[in-house]
Design a protein around this motif. Sequence first.
Motif, PDB file in Angstrom:
ATOM      1  N   THR A   1       2.839 -12.703   3.439  1.00  0.00           N
ATOM      2  CA  THR A   1       4.080 -12.107   3.940  1.00  0.00           C
ATOM      3  C   THR A   1       3.783 -10.841   4.740  1.00  0.00           C
ATOM      4  OG1 THR A   1       4.499 -10.556   2.127  1.00  0.00           O
ATOM      5  CG2 THR A   1       5.168 -12.865   1.793  1.00  0.00           C
ATOM      6  N   PRO A   2       4.775 -10.307   5.447  1.00  0.00           N
ATOM      7  CA  PRO A   2       4.619  -8.972   6.026  1.00  0.00           C
ATOM      8  C   PRO A   2       4.355  -7.950   4.923  1.00  0.00           C
ATOM      9  CG  PRO A   2       6.511 -10.082   6.985  1.00  0.00           C
ATOM     10  CD  PRO A   2       6.059 -10.934   5.832  1.00  0.00           C
ATOM     11  N   PRO A   3       3.731  -6.828   5.259  1.00  0.00           N
ATOM     12  CA  PRO A   3       3.332  -5.847   4.235  1.00  0.00           C
ATOM     13  C   PRO A   3       4.460  -4.900   3.828  1.00  0.00           C
ATOM     14  CG  PRO A   3       2.628  -5.109   6.377  1.00  0.00           C
ATOM     15  CD  PRO A   3       3.233  -6.471   6.594  1.00  0.00           C
ATOM     16  N   VAL A   4       4.294  -4.319   2.656  1.00  0.00           N
ATOM     17  CA  VAL A   4       5.116  -3.190   2.210  1.00  0.00           C
ATOM     18  C   VAL A   4       4.250  -1.949   2.386  1.00  0.00           C
ATOM     19  CG1 VAL A   4       6.352  -2.128   0.290  1.00  0.00           C
ATOM     20  CG2 VAL A   4       6.379  -4.635   0.581  1.00  0.00           C
ATOM     21  N   ARG A   5       4.595  -1.095   3.340  1.00  0.00           N
ATOM     22  CA  ARG A   5       3.687  -0.023   3.754  1.00  0.00           C
ATOM     23  C   ARG A   5       4.019   1.349   3.179  1.00  0.00           C
ATOM     24  NH1 ARG A   5       3.560  -2.226   9.962  1.00  0.00           N
ATOM     25  NH2 ARG A   5       1.831  -3.703   9.693  1.00  0.00           N
ATOM     26  N   ILE A   6       5.152   1.481   2.519  1.00  0.00           N
ATOM     27  CA  ILE A   6       5.508   2.757   1.888  1.00  0.00           C
ATOM     28  C   ILE A   6       5.731   2.485   0.414  1.00  0.00           C
ATOM     29  CG2 ILE A   6       7.151   4.670   1.797  1.00  0.00           C
ATOM     30  CD1 ILE A   6       7.648   4.218   4.777  1.00  0.00           C
TER      31      ILE A   6
ATOM     32  N   GLY B   1       0.823  -1.201   0.000  1.00  0.00           N
ATOM     33  CA  GLY B   1       0.000   0.000   0.000  1.00  0.00           C
ATOM     34  C   GLY B   1       0.852   1.243   0.000  1.00  0.00           C
ATOM     35  N   SER B   2       0.513   2.173   0.868  1.00  0.00           N
ATOM     36  CA  SER B   2       1.250   3.428   0.952  1.00  0.00           C
ATOM     37  C   SER B   2       1.049   4.019   2.335  1.00  0.00           C
ATOM     38  CB  SER B   2       0.763   4.419  -0.113  1.00  0.00           C
ATOM     39  OG  SER B   2      -0.577   4.819   0.184  1.00  0.00           O
ATOM     40  N   THR B   3       1.835   5.027   2.613  1.00  0.00           N
ATOM     41  CA  THR B   3       1.637   5.858   3.812  1.00  0.00           C
ATOM     42  C   THR B   3       1.565   7.284   3.292  1.00  0.00           C
ATOM     43  OG1 THR B   3       2.826   4.285   5.215  1.00  0.00           O
ATOM     44  CG2 THR B   3       2.576   6.542   6.048  1.00  0.00           C
TER      45      THR B   3
ATOM     46  N   ASN C   1      -2.480  -5.160  -3.800  1.00  0.00           N
ATOM     47  CA  ASN C   1      -2.102  -3.754  -3.820  1.00  0.00           C
ATOM     48  C   ASN C   1      -3.329  -2.868  -3.615  1.00  0.00           C
ATOM     49  OD1 ASN C   1      -0.608  -1.340  -4.411  1.00  0.00           O
ATOM     50  ND2 ASN C   1      -1.392  -1.428  -6.502  1.00  0.00           N
ATOM     51  N   ALA C   2      -3.172  -1.826  -2.813  1.00  0.00           N
ATOM     52  CA  ALA C   2      -4.289  -0.902  -2.590  1.00  0.00           C
ATOM     53  C   ALA C   2      -3.899   0.538  -2.878  1.00  0.00           C
ATOM     54  CB  ALA C   2      -4.799  -1.035  -1.154  1.00  0.00           C
ATOM     55  N   HIS C   3      -2.842   0.735  -3.658  1.00  0.00           N
ATOM     56  CA  HIS C   3      -2.394   2.093  -3.994  1.00  0.00           C
ATOM     57  C   HIS C   3      -2.124   2.191  -5.488  1.00  0.00           C
ATOM     58  CE1 HIS C   3      -0.389   5.881  -4.087  1.00  0.00           C
ATOM     59  NE2 HIS C   3       0.809   5.371  -4.263  1.00  0.00           N
ATOM     60  N   GLY C   4      -2.850   3.092  -6.144  1.00  0.00           N
ATOM     61  CA  GLY C   4      -2.722   3.229  -7.588  1.00  0.00           C
ATOM     62  C   GLY C   4      -1.331   3.572  -8.059  1.00  0.00           C
TER      63      GLY C   4
END
Length: 268
Positions: A60-65, A26-28, A108-111
């Motif tokens: 797996t653990p997330p990718v947050r940035i 996703g994203s921050t 994925n939740a970020h365009g």
Amino acid sequence: MQLAERTWPELGEYVAEESVAVVPLGSTEQHGPHLPLATDHLIAEALASEAADRAGFLRTPPVRIGVSEHHRQFHGTMWVDPGAFRDYVESLTRNLTYHGVDRVVYVNAHGGNVQHLREVGRRLRRDRTAYAIEWMWDESIPDLVFDSFAHNGPHGGPKETAMIQHIAPELVREGKLASARDGGVVDLSAAPTQQFGARTYYDSADNSPNGVFGDQTEATAEIGAELFEAATEQLVNLLEWLDGQPFEDLMPKPHVDPQPGSGRSTSR
């Protein structure tokens, strides 16, 4: 099955039988005055966890940035350069293949991540390391999303608001929904985004004073629950489909016929 919560012998048992992994990304970044910066990765993590548990696959653990520089004018937004993001995700995925995984779904939740995840998947497939594909929740249920709101929005709109109302209601500033709508752009077509066929914007701040679009007051936790369930079902279907494909069928074809030197006529 969450990777970080398991022991290494348990994971050895998993890859002895399975070869699929789910990676939430996703994203921050800013999501207006009513939603947390964690919005995208919260949605990705919740969907990935639910679908992985239902289907019995590894998460797996997330990718947050992620790739979010276009939101940089709004306080708190974090981002990495596109090249660094691609290289990181590729390296992470190659790590999974070392342990026996050869199919990956990027939940994925970020365009802003989409094109870069597609490129990573292309790289991994090209050298026959793995088959990795990007999946985005709202694109899996477009009709339901469209029908749920009169004024949807691509960012910080009612669809994401409803999802967070369902997933983490304590993080939604319910008293800010009307101001989010009134301070943003309800109808994206009203934003000055194109001139004579050219996109004239680069940043979110170019289009929306508070960074969001749509009518956030249309969102409810009940709608969010419906969206969540429908998207989870689609993701489970994708995982089960992917698990059932022969690996060779997922790899690129060597060439199209006729091939040079095949003996076939090449008269011109």
